[in-house]
Write a protein that holds these residues in place. Structure first.
Motif, PDB file in Angstrom:
ATOM      1  N   GLY A   1      32.318 -23.305  71.381  1.00 24.65           N
ATOM      2  CA  GLY A   1      32.313 -23.717  69.976  1.00 24.65           C
ATOM      3  C   GLY A   1      33.492 -24.615  69.653  1.00 24.65           C
ATOM      4  O   GLY A   1      34.550 -24.514  70.291  1.00 24.65           O
ATOM      5  N   ALA A   2      33.289 -25.502  68.682  1.00 25.07           N
ATOM      6  CA  ALA A   2      34.347 -26.464  68.332  1.00 25.07           C
ATOM      7  C   ALA A   2      34.431 -26.639  66.809  1.00 25.07           C
ATOM      8  O   ALA A   2      34.756 -27.723  66.317  1.00 25.07           O
ATOM      9  CB  ALA A   2      34.085 -27.798  69.020  1.00 25.07           C
ATOM     10  N   GLY A   3      34.143 -25.567  66.067  1.00 26.00           N
ATOM     11  CA  GLY A   3      34.231 -25.617  64.613  1.00 26.00           C
ATOM     12  C   GLY A   3      35.623 -25.218  64.145  1.00 26.00           C
ATOM     13  O   GLY A   3      36.594 -25.236  64.914  1.00 26.00           O
ATOM     14  N   GLY A   4      35.719 -24.813  62.876  1.00 26.53           N
ATOM     15  CA  GLY A   4      37.011 -24.457  62.297  1.00 26.53           C
ATOM     16  C   GLY A   4      37.667 -23.283  62.997  1.00 26.53           C
ATOM     17  O   GLY A   4      38.880 -23.296  63.252  1.00 26.53           O
ATOM     18  N   ALA A   5      36.885 -22.264  63.342  1.00 26.67           N
ATOM     19  CA  ALA A   5      37.460 -21.086  64.000  1.00 26.67           C
ATOM     20  C   ALA A   5      37.990 -21.451  65.382  1.00 26.67           C
ATOM     21  O   ALA A   5      39.030 -20.944  65.808  1.00 26.67           O
ATOM     22  CB  ALA A   5      36.408 -19.984  64.095  1.00 26.67           C
ATOM     23  N   ALA A   6      37.286 -22.353  66.080  1.00 31.95           N
ATOM     24  CA  ALA A   6      37.736 -22.772  67.413  1.00 31.95           C
ATOM     25  C   ALA A   6      39.098 -23.448  67.327  1.00 31.95           C
ATOM     26  O   ALA A   6      39.961 -23.239  68.190  1.00 31.95           O
ATOM     27  CB  ALA A   6      36.715 -23.731  68.037  1.00 31.95           C
TER      28      ALA A   6
ATOM     29  N   GLY B   1      38.593  -6.887  64.370  1.00 32.91           N
ATOM     30  CA  GLY B   1      40.056  -6.808  64.330  1.00 32.91           C
ATOM     31  C   GLY B   1      40.715  -8.131  63.979  1.00 32.91           C
ATOM     32  O   GLY B   1      41.797  -8.168  63.400  1.00 32.91           O
ATOM     33  N   MET B   2      40.063  -9.246  64.324  1.00 32.12           N
ATOM     34  CA  MET B   2      40.631 -10.556  63.959  1.00 32.12           C
ATOM     35  C   MET B   2      40.688 -10.679  62.438  1.00 32.12           C
ATOM     36  O   MET B   2      41.688 -11.116  61.875  1.00 32.12           O
ATOM     37  CB  MET B   2      39.769 -11.671  64.555  1.00 32.12           C
ATOM     38  CG  MET B   2      40.201 -13.064  64.116  1.00 32.12           C
ATOM     39  SD  MET B   2      39.259 -14.339  65.002  1.00 32.12           S
ATOM     40  CE  MET B   2      39.749 -15.802  64.092  1.00 32.12           C
ATOM     41  N   LEU B   3      39.598 -10.260  61.792  1.00 36.24           N
ATOM     42  CA  LEU B   3      39.562 -10.288  60.326  1.00 36.24           C
ATOM     43  C   LEU B   3      40.674  -9.407  59.745  1.00 36.24           C
ATOM     44  O   LEU B   3      41.352  -9.784  58.792  1.00 36.24           O
ATOM     45  CB  LEU B   3      38.195  -9.798  59.839  1.00 36.24           C
ATOM     46  CG  LEU B   3      38.080  -9.603  58.336  1.00 36.24           C
ATOM     47  CD1 LEU B   3      37.906 -10.940  57.642  1.00 36.24           C
ATOM     48  CD2 LEU B   3      36.931  -8.683  57.985  1.00 36.24           C
TER      49      LEU B   3
HETATM   50  P1  NAP Z   1      31.722 -23.796  61.916  1.00 38.33           P
HETATM   51  O1  NAP Z   1      32.946 -24.622  61.681  1.00 38.33           O
HETATM   52  O2  NAP Z   1      30.511 -24.042  61.092  1.00 38.33           O
HETATM   53  O3  NAP Z   1      31.327 -23.960  63.486  1.00 38.33           O
HETATM   54  C1  NAP Z   1      30.140 -23.382  63.971  1.00 38.33           C
HETATM   55  C2  NAP Z   1      30.113 -23.483  65.495  1.00 38.33           C
HETATM   56  O4  NAP Z   1      28.916 -22.835  65.966  1.00 38.33           O
HETATM   57  C3  NAP Z   1      30.054 -24.910  66.020  1.00 38.33           C
HETATM   58  O5  NAP Z   1      30.706 -24.997  67.262  1.00 38.33           O
HETATM   59  C4  NAP Z   1      28.536 -25.121  66.185  1.00 38.33           C
HETATM   60  O6  NAP Z   1      28.191 -26.109  67.120  1.00 38.33           O
HETATM   61  C5  NAP Z   1      28.123 -23.770  66.706  1.00 38.33           C
HETATM   62  N1  NAP Z   1      26.701 -23.530  66.485  1.00 38.33           N
HETATM   63  C6  NAP Z   1      26.091 -23.218  65.324  1.00 38.33           C
HETATM   64  N2  NAP Z   1      24.756 -23.098  65.521  1.00 38.33           N
HETATM   65  C7  NAP Z   1      24.535 -23.350  66.846  1.00 38.33           C
HETATM   66  C8  NAP Z   1      23.378 -23.378  67.650  1.00 38.33           C
HETATM   67  N3  NAP Z   1      22.150 -23.123  67.158  1.00 38.33           N
HETATM   68  N4  NAP Z   1      23.508 -23.648  68.996  1.00 38.33           N
HETATM   69  C9  NAP Z   1      24.731 -23.908  69.511  1.00 38.33           C
HETATM   70  N5  NAP Z   1      25.878 -23.897  68.782  1.00 38.33           N
HETATM   71  C10 NAP Z   1      25.774 -23.624  67.468  1.00 38.33           C
HETATM   72  O7  NAP Z   1      32.039 -22.235  61.747  1.00 38.33           O
HETATM   73  P2  NAP Z   1      33.431 -21.489  62.012  1.00 38.33           P
HETATM   74  O8  NAP Z   1      34.178 -21.387  60.738  1.00 38.33           O
HETATM   75  O9  NAP Z   1      34.082 -22.118  63.188  1.00 38.33           O
HETATM   76  O10 NAP Z   1      32.926 -19.997  62.357  1.00 38.33           O
HETATM   77  C11 NAP Z   1      32.242 -19.726  63.568  1.00 38.33           C
HETATM   78  C12 NAP Z   1      31.947 -18.233  63.694  1.00 38.33           C
HETATM   79  O11 NAP Z   1      33.168 -17.509  63.769  1.00 38.33           O
HETATM   80  C13 NAP Z   1      31.185 -17.642  62.506  1.00 38.33           C
HETATM   81  O12 NAP Z   1      30.238 -16.721  62.996  1.00 38.33           O
HETATM   82  C14 NAP Z   1      32.249 -16.922  61.702  1.00 38.33           C
HETATM   83  O13 NAP Z   1      31.737 -15.835  60.962  1.00 38.33           O
HETATM   84  C15 NAP Z   1      33.157 -16.441  62.825  1.00 38.33           C
HETATM   85  N6  NAP Z   1      34.540 -16.199  62.377  1.00 38.33           N
HETATM   86  C16 NAP Z   1      35.021 -14.932  62.528  1.00 38.33           C
HETATM   87  C17 NAP Z   1      36.324 -14.661  62.145  1.00 38.33           C
HETATM   88  C18 NAP Z   1      36.846 -13.267  62.322  1.00 38.33           C
HETATM   89  O14 NAP Z   1      37.828 -12.912  61.640  1.00 38.33           O
HETATM   90  N7  NAP Z   1      36.290 -12.478  63.219  1.00 38.33           N
HETATM   91  C19 NAP Z   1      37.134 -15.673  61.598  1.00 38.33           C
HETATM   92  C20 NAP Z   1      36.601 -16.961  61.473  1.00 38.33           C
HETATM   93  C21 NAP Z   1      35.279 -17.210  61.867  1.00 38.33           C
HETATM   94  P3  NAP Z   1      27.946 -27.640  66.631  1.00 38.33           P
HETATM   95  O15 NAP Z   1      29.304 -28.271  66.523  1.00 38.33           O
HETATM   96  O16 NAP Z   1      27.113 -28.226  67.695  1.00 38.33           O
HETATM   97  O17 NAP Z   1      27.232 -27.571  65.299  1.00 38.33           O
END
Ligand code: NAP
Length: 277
Positions: A133-138, A247-249
């Motif tokens: 993954g390469a979104g905000g969390a990454a 736990g991250m949350l």
């Molecule tokens: P985001 O910026 O929207 O990024 C979403 C990521 O998921 C991107 O890399 C996206 O790939 C990928 N993705 C989505 N649908 C996909 C699919 N069908 N096939 C392949 N890849 C897919 O979201 P984010 O903020 O980074 O959050 C990501 C996850 O982390 C969420 O589930 C969020 O709830 C979780 N999170 C958890 C915590 C915690 O405290 N545990 C904290 C932050 C986030 P593309 O770039 O190709 O779209």
């Protein structure tokens, strides 16, 4: 003027009903016997700046920020921590006595503390980390791992251009691997992290074979609904240590709470139960 206002904090997002932060901070306020309240607030992007500027006048000492405002608040803040700037987003705002807004990002901190609590034997230098993954969390995870001393980040994302952007942003320790052949980057990895939303309730499954993974590899998932994701179940089945994302949350909330309410909170099983409801 009263010098004894009850301190208020909260979380701003849209939508906000799903947020577990009110249970998290509410539990810490109660168990520490502290005066104060923590409130969920649904605020639109257009209203964000005026709401943030008026909250301190109502007794707010700070707020958490979630989707879709994490990038916008970094622009609005008067000061920001180095890690928030590098991540490019903020999740914790503190209203300073001089009226300024300070932005921080504690997601990477929460990620690392959760990992160290769930896998105490994991060493950052134990090998490359595979990040999916390469979104905000990454971004937050990569900054935390690089700062901790991980030698290499093997990054895979469905949209490869986003992964390549992270390589440009964070340097050559980030090596982009094709999404189609993720498992080729598994041998000798010290850590495997899912930062995509795949595997979450209502989203498609994360389809991965962990056959090439060593038992030494620690596996963690940022998805925590469900708590026991298919990735974690499979990881445990091949003998790896598996760390869930709840736990991250919990850990990411601690720096804000300490700053706002003056008491360092504890992350324990009682808190996990309170937040899971
Ligand atoms: P985001 O910026 O929207 O990024 C979403 C990521 O998921 C991107 O890399 C996206 O790939 C990928 N993705 C989505 N649908 C996909 C699919 N069908 N096939 C392949 N890849 C897919 O979201 P984010 O903020 O980074 O959050 C990501 C996850 O982390 C969420 O589930 C969020 O709830 C979780 N999170 C958890 C915590 C915690 O405290 N545990 C904290 C932050 C986030 P593309 O770039 O190709 O779209």
């Amino acid at each position: 003027m009263s010098g004894h206002k009850i301190p208020l904090a909260g979380v701003i997002g849209s939508p906000i009903a799903h947020s577990r932060s009110p249970q998290l901070h509410g539990h810490w306020l109660t168990t520490n016997n502290l005066p104060g309240f923590y409130i969920p607030m649904d605020v639109s992007p257009e209203d964000l700046e005026s709401v943030l500027r008026s909250l301190p006048r109502a007794g707010f000492v700070g707020v958490n920020v979630t989707i879709p405002h994490k990038e916008q608040v970094l622009e609005l803040a008067d000061v920001a921590t180095d890690r928030a700037r590098r991540i490019g987003a903020a999740n914790t705002l503190t209203f300073l006595p001089d009226g300024k807004i300070e932005a921080d990002n504690t997601d990477g901190y929460g990620f690392l503390n959760n990992l160290q609590a769930g896998a105490p034997a994991w060493e950052p230098t134990s090998g490359p980390a595979v990040v999916l993954g390469a979104g905000g969390a990454a971004r937050a995870v990569i900054v935390a791992l690089l700062d901790a001393g991980v030698p290499e980040i093997r990054l895979s994302n469905r949209t490869i251009a986003r992964a390549e952007q992270l390589r440009r942003d964070f340097g050559e320790k980030v090596v982009v691997h094709p999404w189609e052949n993720i498992s080729q980057s598994f041998p000798d990895a010290g850590l495997l992290v899912n930062t995509t939303s795949l595997g979450m309730v209502g989203k498609p499954p994360l389809e991965l074979s962990l056959q090439t993974l060593s038992r030494q590899t620690v596996v963690t998932d940022l998805v925590y609904t469900p708590l026991q994701t298919e990735l974690l179940r499979q990881a445990a089945a091949v003998g790896c240590t598996a760390v869930d994302g709840l736990g991250m949350l919990l850990h990411q909330g601690a720096p804000g709470f300490t700053r706002w309410f003056g008491t360092e909170p504890v992350v324990d099983d009682e808190l996990r139960r309170a937040v899971l409801g």
